[in-house]
Enzyme design. Structure first.
Site, short mmCIF file in Angstrom:
data_model
loop_
_atom_site.label_atom_id
_atom_site.label_comp_id
_atom_site.label_asym_id
_atom_site.label_seq_id
_atom_site.Cartn_x
_atom_site.Cartn_y
_atom_site.Cartn_z
N ARG A 1 0.81 -1.22 0.00
CA ARG A 1 0.00 0.00 0.00
C ARG A 1 0.84 1.27 0.00
O ARG A 1 0.62 2.14 -0.83
CB ARG A 1 -0.93 0.01 1.22
N HIS B 1 -7.79 -5.20 -7.56
CA HIS B 1 -7.60 -4.38 -6.35
C HIS B 1 -8.91 -4.34 -5.56
O HIS B 1 -9.74 -3.45 -5.76
CB HIS B 1 -7.18 -2.97 -6.76
N TYR C 1 -18.38 10.95 -14.96
CA TYR C 1 -18.34 12.11 -15.84
C TYR C 1 -17.02 12.25 -16.59
O TYR C 1 -16.94 13.02 -17.54
CB TYR C 1 -18.57 13.40 -15.04
#
Length: 767
Positions: free
Chosen positions: A37, A83, A127
């Site tokens: 991470r 993931h 969007y």
């Protein structure tokens, strides 16, 4: 409950100390955070989430020259396939890779609102659209050629690359930051051309020192530009140890407005500084008059950065103004360098510049060897097919007979002895080298290729093309085998690849030129506050209710002034705008105000409690002008006090500075300037005590020592005076009275004293 515990269940119960159980589990969590991470891999410079984003985009065929796909589709595929974390976190990571103000060489080409330097968040993933950039393609090049190892994804249904081939040192090119468990990383971005030059030098001289590499990499190259004003020695030490800080400053210029007027234009701001918050901070500095010579700030930015700083006066020195702004705002920041990375994807280590570049070069060498071996295997397979096809052309008539009349042509072709069959028109040596390949039988792969040939291939021109292809592949194979066998050729080939990357992403590439410049910081001495303020006379007015204002000019102190109903004047004196004012309160704290920052006298002023952190249960004892070399006598109602230098009571914050320590019902009572050789104290019992000033210590802070002993009540007032001139006070009629014979009241400090002289004021005050 006991029914649930039988012999079968007892065998499955384990006992261990709580310390060990928690420790092992937390260690597992910490390692997972570090490896999967927070810390980037030194080889490709990516964290797992970024690597999976690029790999998913590769699978979606979102190449730099292709079309865009919805970001929601990309982040959804990443989450579902590789993931298993929140989609919002994946989209945020992808959006950052598209922000050219955060990433030196963006890996994602975004279409839509992906955020801006003001700190606005990207639009929702439904969007926006995205695809890879050519820089990302350079990281993925060779992935389909067995360049790296793969591992199973989280559910074992798919596979993903452990590391990307990485055609350039992405770790240093784009930098990285992250916080793990017990460790963190913060790597600045650099210029690819400089990194390539350093890699080429490191290939030629593997034992090169970190200091030598600084000839090629002078320092970071931030995407937002700016100027590095850190010393060369400090930068070298940071790169050598892997830890340090780099001072980064905004770029600015003076713009002439004519008639002697000018303004400062900030064209570049430091890396990772949000423009909107920067403007808010500077606006707050202007409002609080922390930099009195700065008049206003205005944002005229469009696609580029253009912040306008207006001076209060055209006579201000621009260098002095910017020095103050740099000192008090984020127009100058320190970037903390911490090159903590995963070596080989496993071991966290704080690396030097040389170690990071060496990790990249070793990785690229491994990629080169694996790609070369992969290509050799492909060539060998093709050469086998070509050999079979050439045999087919040499024995075309026999093959046609077998295919035409035999029920199982594949079996018949495999059983045929082709060494006894001769070509129909030409010598076999024209097709196959006799010493290298004259087969007596064909392999299954060759037979499949022969049976899959089209009729249009059976022409003379096709035979010649196969021969040329065979010769080309054999020549290529020799070159590849030489690379595998000789280390020098491996490094030479690697140098060629690095030069190609340097040429591709050099100065001709959009944004390839260096953006961050270097300069020597101009050290301007601390400018006193008084030197930055126009010196003008003012009259300070503070009411009984604590409303304070500064009226322009030195007005008549006996003049009638306006106050709120029920309020009146308490402190009224002449001052100048360059003066600093000291406020002493009953809680024993001193507060500092600037006369230039006080509200104008056109209205009723503002409450003093809003300008400093004065508690509601504390009252103002005195307000006076600060004198740098002056000394003050402070005392509490309990009769304790001491002398303190005025320079030691100046406060830097609104919270003030605690000087006289008081507890419980005891409060600070008085604060008087020291002038003279004796101290006179009067208690609430009207007893007066006079003693030499040498008996009172000078402290910086504390409770003090006993001035006068009281049986009942406490201290009422204190003053200092010259014994030779006598002790003076105002009588009830307002006339000054002086007592010269004071032997009756002179005693040692902490004595009880004697009753006040005849005519001493009823309010027990010396003034």
């Amino acid at each position: 409950m006991n029914d649930l515990i039988d012999d079968t269940n007892i065998s499955k119960i384990f006992t261990e100390p709580l310390r060990r159980a928690i420790g092992e589990r937390y260690l597992t969590y910490a390692l997972s955070t570090i490896m999967h991470r927070a810390l980037p891999d030194a080889r490709d410079g990516l964290k797992p989430v970024h690597r999976r984003i690029l790999y998913a985009m590769l699978e979606l065929r979102l190449n730099a020259g292709g079309g865009f796909r919805k970001s929601a589709k990309i982040s959804g595929d990443v989450m579902g396939n590789y993931h298993p974390h929140g989609e919002a976190a994946i989209y945020d990571a992808m959006a950052r890779l598209a922000q050219d103000f955060n990433v030196r060489y963006p890996l994602v080409d975004g279409q839509g609102n992906f955020g801006n330097i003001d700190g606005d968040n990207p639009a929702a993933s439904r969007y926006t659209e995205a695809r890879m950039t050519v820089v990302a393609e350079a990281l993925l090049e060779g992935l389909t050629e067995d360049a790296v190892d793969y591992r199973e994804n989280y559910d074992g249904t798919l596979s993903e690359p452990i590391v990307l081939p990485a055609g350039f040192p992405n770790l240093l090119a784009n930098g990285s930051s992250g916080i793990a468990v017990g460790m963190a990383t913060n790597i600045p971005p650099h210029n690819i051309v400089e990194l390539c030059d350093a890699c080429l030098h490191l290939i030629k001289a593997p034992e090169a020192r970190d200091e030598t590499l600084l000839n090629y990499i002078p320092g970071p190259d931030f995407p937002t530009g700016g100027t590095i004003v850190e010393s060369t020695q400090a930068i070298a030490e940071a790169y050598r140890t892997g830890r340090g800080s780099i001072r980064l400053r905004s770029n600015w210029e003076v713009e002439d407005l004519g008639r002697g007027k000018w303004q400062i234009v900030v064209t570049e701001i430091p890396y990772q500084v949000q423009k909107s918050k920067l403007i808010e901070k500077i606006a707050e500095i202007i409002q609080t008059k922390k930099i009195p010579i700065l008049g206003d700030i205005r944002d005229e930015s469009a696609d580029d950065i253009r912040l306008i700083l207006e001076p209060k006066s055209k006579n201000v020195d621009p260098e002095v103004l910017m020095s103050m702004v740099f000192r008090n705002s984020d127009l100058e920041v320190r970037f903390s360098l911490n090159m903590n990375v995963l070596i080989d994807g496993l071991t966290p280590k704080v690396c030097s510049l040389k170690e990071v570049l060496r990790a990249f070069l070793d990785h690229r060498r491994e990629v080169l060897l694996r790609r070369s071996q992969y290509r050799i295997d492909k060539i060998d397979h093709r050469l086998e097919v070509l050999s079979g096809l050439l045999i087919a052309f040499l024995n075309l008539d026999r093959l046609i007979d077998i295919i035409r009349y035999d029920e199982e042509p594949k079996v018949a072709i495999l059983a045929e002895d082709w060494s006894k069959i001769y070509p129909r028109a030409m010598s076999v040596d024209d097709y196959i080298e006799p010493d290298k390949f004259r087969p007596s039988e064909l392999s299954e792969i060759q037979v499949e290729a022969i049976l899959n040939m089209r009729l249009r291939s059976l022409r003379r021109l096709e035979e010649m093309q196969l021969i040329r292809e065979r010769d080309t592949l054999m020549s290529e194979r020799v070159g590849l085998q030489d690379i595998l066998d000789h280390a020098d050729m491996q490094w030479n080939k690697l140098s060629e690849e690095i030069r190609e990357i340097k040429k591709k992403f050099g100065n001709h590439y959009e944004g390839g030129a260096r953006r961050t410049q270097f300069a020597v910081a101009v050290n301007i001495e601390e400018v006193p506050l008084e030197a930055m303020i126009d010196r003008e006379p003012v009259t300070l007015v503070c009411s009984k209710m604590g409303w304070i204002r500064a009226m322009t000019g030195h007005i008549d102190l006996g003049r009638e002034l306006k106050f709120k109903d029920g309020d009146g004047a308490k402190f009224l004196f002449h001052a100048e705008t360059t003066d600093r004012l000291l406020v002493f309160a009953t809680n024993g704290r001193f507060y500092t105000l600037s006369a230039s920052n006080l509200p104008s006298g056109r209205g009723m002023g503002e409450p003093l409690r809003l300008m400093v952190d004065l508690p509601n249960d504390a009252d103002i004892i005195d307000i006076f002008i600060h004198k740098q070399d002056g000394k003050l006598l402070v005392a509490s109602s309990a009769g304790d006090g001491f002398i303190v230098a005025e320079r030691d009571v100046l406060a830097q914050t609104k919270a003030g500075k605690q000087i006289l320590n008081v507890r419980g019902d005891v409060k600070a009572r008085t604060c008087k300037p020291v002038s003279g050789d004796h101290i006179a104290v009067v208690g609430e019992n009207r007893k007066v005590l006079i003693f030499p000033i040498e008996e009172l210590p000078e402290l910086g802070r504390g409770k003090g020592v006993r001035l006068q002993k009281y049986k009942d009540g406490g201290l009422n007032d204190v003053t200092t005076f010259d014994l030779a001139a006598g002790l003076s006070w105002l009588d009830p009629a307002g006339r000054t009275r002086t007592e010269a014979d004071l032997a009756e009241w002179i005693a040692r400090r902490a004595s009880a004293g004697r009753m006040a002289p005849r005519g001493f004021p009823r309010n027990n005050k010396f003034t």
